[in-house]
Design an enzyme around this catalytic site. Sequence first.
Site, PDB file in Angstrom:
ATOM      1  N   GLU A 100       9.899  -3.790  10.100  1.00 19.88           N
ATOM      2  CA  GLU A 100      10.263  -2.490   9.510  1.00 19.88           C
ATOM      3  C   GLU A 100      10.801  -1.551  10.590  1.00 19.88           C
ATOM      4  O   GLU A 100      10.176  -1.363  11.652  1.00 19.88           O
ATOM      5  CB  GLU A 100       9.027  -1.857   8.832  1.00 19.88           C
ATOM      6  CG  GLU A 100       9.356  -0.498   8.231  1.00 19.88           C
ATOM      7  CD  GLU A 100       8.324  -0.002   7.218  1.00 19.88           C
ATOM      8  OE1 GLU A 100       7.372  -0.734   6.904  1.00 19.88           O
ATOM      9  OE2 GLU A 100       8.497   1.142   6.743  1.00 19.88           O
ATOM     10  N   GLU A 160      -0.870  -5.451   8.713  1.00 19.13           N
ATOM     11  CA  GLU A 160      -0.041  -4.888   9.774  1.00 19.13           C
ATOM     12  C   GLU A 160      -0.594  -5.266  11.151  1.00 19.13           C
ATOM     13  O   GLU A 160      -1.802  -5.442  11.306  1.00 19.13           O
ATOM     14  CB  GLU A 160       0.018  -3.360   9.636  1.00 19.13           C
ATOM     15  CG  GLU A 160       0.679  -2.920   8.342  1.00 19.13           C
ATOM     16  CD  GLU A 160       0.808  -1.399   8.211  1.00 19.13           C
ATOM     17  OE1 GLU A 160       0.411  -0.658   9.144  1.00 19.13           O
ATOM     18  OE2 GLU A 160       1.321  -0.953   7.164  1.00 19.13           O
ATOM     19  N   ASP A 180       0.841  -1.197   0.000  1.00 20.93           N
ATOM     20  CA  ASP A 180       0.000   0.000   0.000  1.00 20.93           C
ATOM     21  C   ASP A 180       0.876   1.246   0.000  1.00 20.93           C
ATOM     22  O   ASP A 180       0.376   2.374  -0.039  1.00 20.93           O
ATOM     23  CB  ASP A 180      -1.014  -0.014   1.148  1.00 20.93           C
ATOM     24  CG  ASP A 180      -0.366  -0.089   2.518  1.00 20.93           C
ATOM     25  OD1 ASP A 180       0.877  -0.203   2.588  1.00 20.93           O
ATOM     26  OD2 ASP A 180      -1.096  -0.045   3.526  1.00 20.93           O
TER      27      ASP A 180
END
Length: 303
Positions: free
Chosen positions: A220, A153, A82
């Site tokens: 991340e 997520e 995204d």
Amino acid sequence: MQNGSLSPAVAPSAPSAAAQTPAVAEKPPASLYGGVTSRRVTVRDLASAKQRGERWPMLTAYDALTASVFDEAGIPVLLVGDSAGNCHLGYETTVPVTMDQMVMLSAAVVRGTKRALIVADLPFGSYQESPGQALHNAARLMKEAGVGAVKLEGGERSAPAIELLVQAGVPVMAHLGLTPQSVHALGGYPVQGRGDEAAHQLLRDAKTVAAAGAFAVVLEAVPAELAAQVTASLQIPTVGIGAGADCDAQVLVWTDMAGMTAGRVPKFVKQYADLRAALGDAARAYAADVIGGEFPAAEHTFH
Ligand code: KIV
């Protein structure tokens, strides 16, 4: 049996859900990079790469043309992130990206590829409501775009959705650490997992998503030492982005990696080309030729 005599590759011009359907009960190849040549990479291939200690690269892709370049270059996993929001669609963040946009971009990436496993992001608001909502939207990405897996997520908070998707036959990649869909709650894009409490929470989250059935987890913007610890404690591969060299795989946003991004890129990006400059030069040279009457020349002209 793996190299060369597997089921025929699906033509990129005939995208469908079948385009991402793995061949049944195939033995994973001895090597992921270069080993899977005539079929799609599967989540099973990634599991065996972890067992062998083989690292692999992942890149984002948002269109058929770019995806075909990465597929031909042998990148085994492409993520329709995204990040398309900021990198492709001109938004400030990933938050505005919709399911319809993800379906359209993912279908294009599937059409442009023959070999890579295509993973598509579930965008903000498309899975947080309930596991049922997550399944509804993951099914859209699989049926309408033909992707082979989805990514979402969150750690413990997303575990019920991961469990339901996996039970329903949807391979799920989890995403921990800096989760860009929470940019407004995080107040930007800070490094995550610093300090004992945050590190323990991240490790707990990683174990929870693995126990829920995720086939891989993106880490991340987390300290390399913590990412190494997570990688050593999980059976599933970790995919690092700003998470150091000890992850099982690495991912970069393709526009950052190839020098297409305007302005500053994060510290963890290595730029392998300067496509923005090259494309700008090409456009300026074309404009100068048109204005100067040098294009089209005789060889570009019909009589
Ligand atoms: O959307 C995306 O591109 C991602 C990667 C940064 C992992 O989630």
